[in-house]
Design a protein around this motif. Structure first.
Motif, PDB file in Angstrom:
ATOM      1  N   ALA A   1       1.919  35.572  14.429  1.00  0.00           N
ATOM      2  CA  ALA A   1       0.525  35.233  14.133  1.00  0.00           C
ATOM      3  C   ALA A   1       0.075  34.031  14.957  1.00  0.00           C
ATOM      4  N   TYR A   2       0.982  33.097  15.157  1.00  0.00           N
ATOM      5  CA  TYR A   2       0.651  31.912  15.961  1.00  0.00           C
ATOM      6  C   TYR A   2       0.369  32.307  17.407  1.00  0.00           C
TER       7      TYR A   2
ATOM      8  N   ALA B   1      -8.422  33.724  10.375  1.00  0.00           N
ATOM      9  CA  ALA B   1      -8.304  34.832   9.424  1.00  0.00           C
ATOM     10  C   ALA B   1      -6.972  35.558   9.528  1.00  0.00           C
ATOM     11  N   GLY B   2      -6.391  35.574  10.722  1.00  0.00           N
ATOM     12  CA  GLY B   2      -5.110  36.251  10.889  1.00  0.00           C
ATOM     13  C   GLY B   2      -4.003  35.665  10.028  1.00  0.00           C
ATOM     14  N   LEU B   3      -4.103  34.392   9.677  1.00  0.00           N
ATOM     15  CA  LEU B   3      -3.094  33.771   8.826  1.00  0.00           C
ATOM     16  C   LEU B   3      -3.174  34.295   7.395  1.00  0.00           C
ATOM     17  N   ASP B   4      -4.341  34.805   7.003  1.00  0.00           N
ATOM     18  CA  ASP B   4      -4.507  35.314   5.638  1.00  0.00           C
ATOM     19  C   ASP B   4      -3.772  36.631   5.438  1.00  0.00           C
ATOM     20  N   ASP B   5      -3.397  37.294   6.532  1.00  0.00           N
ATOM     21  CA  ASP B   5      -2.665  38.555   6.423  1.00  0.00           C
ATOM     22  C   ASP B   5      -1.162  38.344   6.268  1.00  0.00           C
TER      23      ASP B   5
ATOM     24  N   SER C   1      -0.762  35.122  18.459  1.00  0.00           N
ATOM     25  CA  SER C   1      -2.045  35.813  18.485  1.00  0.00           C
ATOM     26  C   SER C   1      -3.200  34.821  18.361  1.00  0.00           C
ATOM     27  N   LEU C   2      -3.030  33.833  17.481  1.00  0.00           N
ATOM     28  CA  LEU C   2      -4.069  32.833  17.257  1.00  0.00           C
ATOM     29  C   LEU C   2      -4.350  32.029  18.515  1.00  0.00           C
TER      30      LEU C   2
END
Length: 442
Positions: free
Chosen positions: A232-233, A278-282, A235-236
């Motif tokens: 996720a990091y 928002a990607g961290l919320d997944d 991607s962020l």
């Protein structure tokens, strides 16, 4: 003024007690061994004497004294970047030079050499402004500037040193000077990232930046989710705007389970920040989430670094990529014997032109490898693991000056052209070697 300890009148530098107004510690004084210690207690720091300057006049008096007595002065506000290269030197403490003047209309601050980052942030926050703070609120702003300086907002505004507009210094002959790009371009260039080998800085003038809204904090997960958090990091940070900064930390403290965290700051409102994140919320539910709207005076709380002197062993490398192979290297073994492996996203304004010794910072990430010197065996294991990771990761072969380890030199951070230019300046301005920085250029 003297310390409360014994007079030590037979010491070669006993005359310092009358040469300056500030406190003086000499070998033999009861509290000398405490006074000579740097902030990083892992560094053994010898000293011929310790002087705490009461003001800029004291700095000038000390340098003139050193020149007259064939002595060397090593300046140190507190010693976060100490290297132990102070043998036979007089250690100069500039902590009492802690004045802060803010001109909110001009977005400008003039600060003494002893001002700590957190204090400047608190003063700037009152006006909706910010300087360029790093992770710790207790490092001196001047020390950071002299090393170029990375910060939470470097992606938006570049090196910390890029925001400097003037210095007040005392040269190697003990003469006060006001230095700007126009008055002394070579010295101005050198002091914005080339270390403190060329003059002693007593004050810095710098540009502040608008920060009407800031969102930030830490999200922490159990170590079992490390692979997902790292993905996720990546991607962020692949397409993050310059206003967003994210740092990834893999941590394992002695006696505790491994954890993984992402620390963030965003120069803007919470709604936009949460959309970008928002990607961290997944991801699986975190153990803790401290993200919120905050003032720039609170940024030092995000990583919760120690604010009291402590011992640590660090090594930093600049990464040319955070690709699949780099991630596999980072995750191949447990964090231990290290305490933390931190990856910082760079880029943005840091990659643009900078008229400073380091110049453009083209590497997209930095990795910071930290351990504790808990005895000889652990120390050896920590340094071995740091070297192993540095050899296996895609590093560029250089690093920021402010992140140099005690055993490294300026040549590990700067290119040959900058080193040659700095050496020429040193030879011209301080041919007798009255001044000695943490990382001497010669």
């Amino acid at each position: 003024m003297t310390s409360s300890a014994s007079p030590a009148t037979s010491h070669p530098h006993a005359a310092l007690r009358t040469a300056v107004r500030g406190r003086v510690w000499l070998p033999g004084d009861a509290d000398f061994d405490e006074a000579r210690l740097p902030w990083n207690r892992a560094v053994d720091q010898p000293a011929a004497a310790v002087v705490e300057a009461a003001n800029a006049d004291d700095v000038a008096a000390l340098i003139r004294y050193a020149g007259d007595h064939g002595a060397t002065v090593a300046t140190q506000p507190n010693g976060h970047g100490a290297t132990g290269r102070t043998q036979d030197a007089i250690v100069l403490r500039t902590g009492p030079l802690d004045s802060i003047t803010i001109d909110p209309a001009a977005r400008r601050a003039v600060i003494g050499a002893g001002v700590r980052s957190g204090a400047l942030q608190a003063a700037a926050a009152e006006h909706g402004l910010t300087a360029l703070p790093g992770s710790s609120p207790v490092v001196s702003v001047t020390g950071v500037v002299l090393g170029g300086g990375l910060s939470w907002f470097g992606r938006a505004f570049g090196w910390v040193a890029d925001s400097v507009t003037a210095f007040d210094v005392v040269d190697a002959q003990g003469r006060p000077q006001h230095v700007t790009a126009g008055s002394d371009p070579e010295l101005f260039w050198a002091l914005r990232g080339g270390g403190g080998d060329y003059a002693v800085v007593t004050a810095v003038e710098l540009t502040l930046h608008d920060a009407p809204e800031v969102f930030g904090g830490r999200v922490l997960w159990a170590g079992e989710h490390t692979a997902a958090v790292v993905a996720a990091y990546r991607s962020l940070t692949a397409d993050a705007p310059d206003e967003l900064t994210a740092w990834l930390s893999l941590a394992q403290f002695p006696g505790s389970d491994a954890v993984v965290a992402i620390d963030v700051t965003y120069l803007g409102d919470e709604t936009r920040a949460r959309a970008l994140l928002a990607g961290l919320d997944d991801l699986p539910a975190p153990v803790a989430d401290s993200r919120r709207t905050m003032t720039v005076a609170e940024l030092g709380n995000i990583t919760a670094e120690p604010t009291d002197p402590a011992a640590g062993l660090s090594r930093t490398e600049l990464l040319t990529a955070l690709d699949d192979d780099a991630v596999a290297t980072l995750l191949a073994k447990p964090v231990a014997p290290l305490v933390a492996v931190q990856v910082r996203h760079l880029g943005g304004a840091l990659g643009r032109r900078s008229d400073s010794p380091h110049g453009r910072l083209t590497e997209p990430y930095a990795v910071y490898l930290f351990g504790l010197p808990l005895g000889p065996d652990v120390t050896a294991a920590v340094t071995a693991r740091q070297a192993e990771l540095a050899a296996a990761l895609p590093t560029s072969g250089r690093k920021p000056v402010t992140f140099l380890a005690p055993h490294e030199t300026l040549a590990d951070a700067l290119d040959e052209a900058s080193i040659a230019r700095l050496r020429a300046l040193k030879a011209d301005r301080d041919p007798r070697g009255v001044l000695r920085s943490n990382f001497p250029v010669r």
